[in-house]
Scaffold this active site. Structure first.
Site, PDB file in Angstrom:
ATOM      1  N   GLN A 301      -9.164 -29.038 -35.850  1.00  0.00           N
ATOM      2  CA  GLN A 301     -10.042 -29.166 -34.676  1.00  0.00           C
ATOM      3  C   GLN A 301     -11.419 -29.645 -35.129  1.00  0.00           C
ATOM      4  OE1 GLN A 301      -9.085 -28.821 -31.577  1.00  0.00           O
ATOM      5  NE2 GLN A 301      -7.080 -27.873 -31.887  1.00  0.00           N
ATOM      6  N   GLU A 351       5.757 -29.390 -37.227  1.00  0.00           N
ATOM      7  CA  GLU A 351       4.742 -30.442 -37.388  1.00  0.00           C
ATOM      8  C   GLU A 351       5.364 -31.607 -38.164  1.00  0.00           C
ATOM      9  OE1 GLU A 351       1.352 -31.188 -36.826  1.00  0.00           O
ATOM     10  OE2 GLU A 351       1.709 -32.867 -38.169  1.00  0.00           O
ATOM     11  N   CYS A 427      -5.987 -32.316 -25.107  1.00  0.00           N
ATOM     12  CA  CYS A 427      -7.326 -32.924 -25.109  1.00  0.00           C
ATOM     13  C   CYS A 427      -7.331 -34.130 -24.163  1.00  0.00           C
ATOM     14  CB  CYS A 427      -7.737 -33.328 -26.521  1.00  0.00           C
ATOM     15  SG  CYS A 427      -6.591 -34.475 -27.278  1.00  0.00           S
TER      16      CYS A 427
END
Ligand SMILES: C[S@@+](CC[C@H](N)C(=O)[O-])C[C@H]1O[C@@H](n2cnc3c(N)ncnc32)[C@H](O)[C@@H]1O
Length: 469
Positions: A301, A351, A427
């Site tokens: 982040q 991931e 986002c």
């Protein structure tokens, strides 16, 4: 410009809202949208409407009749040219207000989604200096300001290192000082630029695709560590060594000095080998009691102040129980996974980036968490059965995809799994709304919580909670 379009004047136009690119929005008496540069909601202006494109009008300010009470003087000398902080001329409370409105409008317009409860946006206490990652582009043809053009002085050197002009991929504004990052990043970048100019390094020409120096990435941490990644267009041993040796000896606080050769069309370095010149291949960071290593290809982040706010809110909203099995899809370095693992039975983090997963495994061991399993996998290749067979049906799924949002494939799996809860962090509220519309056939959107991670810009992080119907 359409030849049929006839310019007209409009008096006392009220600017009602603002776009993500910082243009004010007014309407004609008939309700047609007019985009107007250099104004903010609350301004009243006389306009010349000079262009129509895709049913939207564009107006130029002739005079201000009334200035919005929310106007502030932008802190940045590059405001208005740089593609970065487009909302810097609006006070912070007004920025928050417009982000909140924007999310509600997007959910209504794109997904027509009924959301039971909107919680008020959470502010960011630090309005400047909050970014821990910045990517600067080198350019041999810096964008000339109006002042430079009107001075008529011959500009001998147009080398620049900075940010793209809004909407212009090949134009770079030379950044002297950026307020979103720490002071020392500005100092180091400016000294590197001077050294490169003094030593005749060739800056990149974006339209011709030639030159040696392409991009410079800075990553910093709250522990005082710093990573620099130089992106060169081609390999030149002598030039690379000379420059990196200067950087290493001049700036003692660089913990990780890396470089990559990128002669591709695009700027992405995920598919390239990154070489270590000095220090470590990673930098260290802490979130609360947990520590992490950040490598060049792994996501972290960009606003550390708000990261724990985001993660604490996520925990609060999910109401995790000690007996819960939680899947963290798109887990990056496993930061949320490790936050959540302290309060539940099992966490499974998935991931695609190998080095991120390796560091997630390493940090979970260092952090003493034994109830986490990490898998390097493309989420789109995960079939429902494989997951369930291996780890059991999840009580909660956390989704935190990149800006593009979810693919149809993973949405199908989510619809089949029928998890009790899904926490979707995004986002990009537009792709989030698009995905929610499909997920709504099986889930109900119980709550929406925006968090401001990106002051001075229109960007916003949004969390929604879905519960199985
Ligand atoms: C917005 S980041 C979120 C990371 C993490 N949740 C955090 O808070 O730091 C999105 C992550 O998704 C990963 N990603 C992108 N596409 C993926 C895919 N198809 N399969 C698995 N992971 C993917 C990216 O590498 C990145 O780490």
């Amino acid at each position: 410009m359409s030849s049929k379009f006839k310019t007209f004047l409009l008096s006392d136009a009220v600017i009602k809202s603002i776009t993500s690119s910082g243009a004010g929005v007014a309407r004609t008496n008939e309700g047609t949208v007019i985009f107007v540069k250099n104004c903010i909601p609350g301004d009243i202006v006389d306009l010349e409407v000079f262009k129509k494109k895709k049913n939207k009008l564009h107006g130029k300010i002739l005079r201000f009749k009334f200035l919005s009470k929310n106007r502030v003087t932008p802190k940045c000398e590059h405001f208005g040219i740089c593609g970065g902080c487009k909302w810097q001329n609006m006070n912070y409370n007004a920025q928050l207000h417009h982000k909140d409105i924007e999310i509600k409008q997007i959910f209504k317009k794109i997904g027509n989604i009924q959301i039971k409860k909107y919680l008020p946006i959470v502010e960011c206490k630090e309005h400047y200096g909050f970014r821990n990652k910045m990517e600067f582009s080198f350019s041999s043809k810096k964008w000339l300001t109006e002042k430079e053009i009107s001075s008529k002085k011959k500009i001998k050197n147009r080398d620049a290192i900075g940010f793209h002009i809004s909407g212009m991929w090949d134009k770079i504004v030379d950044i002297n000082y950026c307020h979103l990052q720490k002071d020392y990043v500005n100092e180091i970048r400016n000294e590197i630029k001077k050294y490169c100019i003094d030593n005749n390094y060739v800056f990149f020409n974006h339209s011709k695709k030639e030159g040696f120096l392409r991009t410079l990435t800075f990553r910093t941490t709250s522990l005082g560590e710093m990573m620099l990644i130089f992106h060169f267009y081609y390999f030149d041993k002598q030039k690379i060594e000379m420059l990196l040796n200067f950087v290493r000896t001049r700036f003692k606080n660089i913990s990780s000095l890396l470089y990559v050769i990128n002669n591709k069309e695009n700027d992405s370095i995920y598919d390239l080998s990154i070489f270590k010149y000095h220090g470590e291949y990673y930098i260290k960071e802490e979130i609360g009691k947990l520590s992490f290593k950040i490598s060049p290809k792994s996501f972290f982040q960009t606003n550390l102040y708000q990261t724990s706010v985001l993660y604490n809110k996520s925990l609060e909203i999910l109401k995790i129980k000690k007996t819960d099995i939680v899947y963290d899809l798109y887990c990056g370095l496993g930061t949320i996974s490790q936050y959540v693992a302290q309060y539940c039975k099992i966490v499974v983090g998935i991931e695609i980036i190998d080095e991120a997963i390796q560091l997630a495994i390493e940090s979970s061991k260092i952090n003493g968490l034994k109830n986490i399993y990490f898998e390097k996998e493309d989420i789109n290749n995960i079939s429902k059965l494989d997951l369930l067979r291996k780890y059991g049906k999840p009580n909660a799924i956390i989704l935190d995809p990149p800006r593009q949002g979810l693919t149809k494939k993973i949405i199908k799996v989510l619809l089949e799994i029928k998890s009790e809860k899904i926490l979707y962090i995004s986002c990009n509220p537009s792709t989030q709304a698009r995905d929610l519309e499909i997920l709504c056939s099986e889930y109900e959107v119980t709550l929406s919580q925006a968090i401001d991670m990106f002051p001075q810009t229109s960007h916003v992080e949004n969390i929604v909670l879905l519960t199985n119907k």
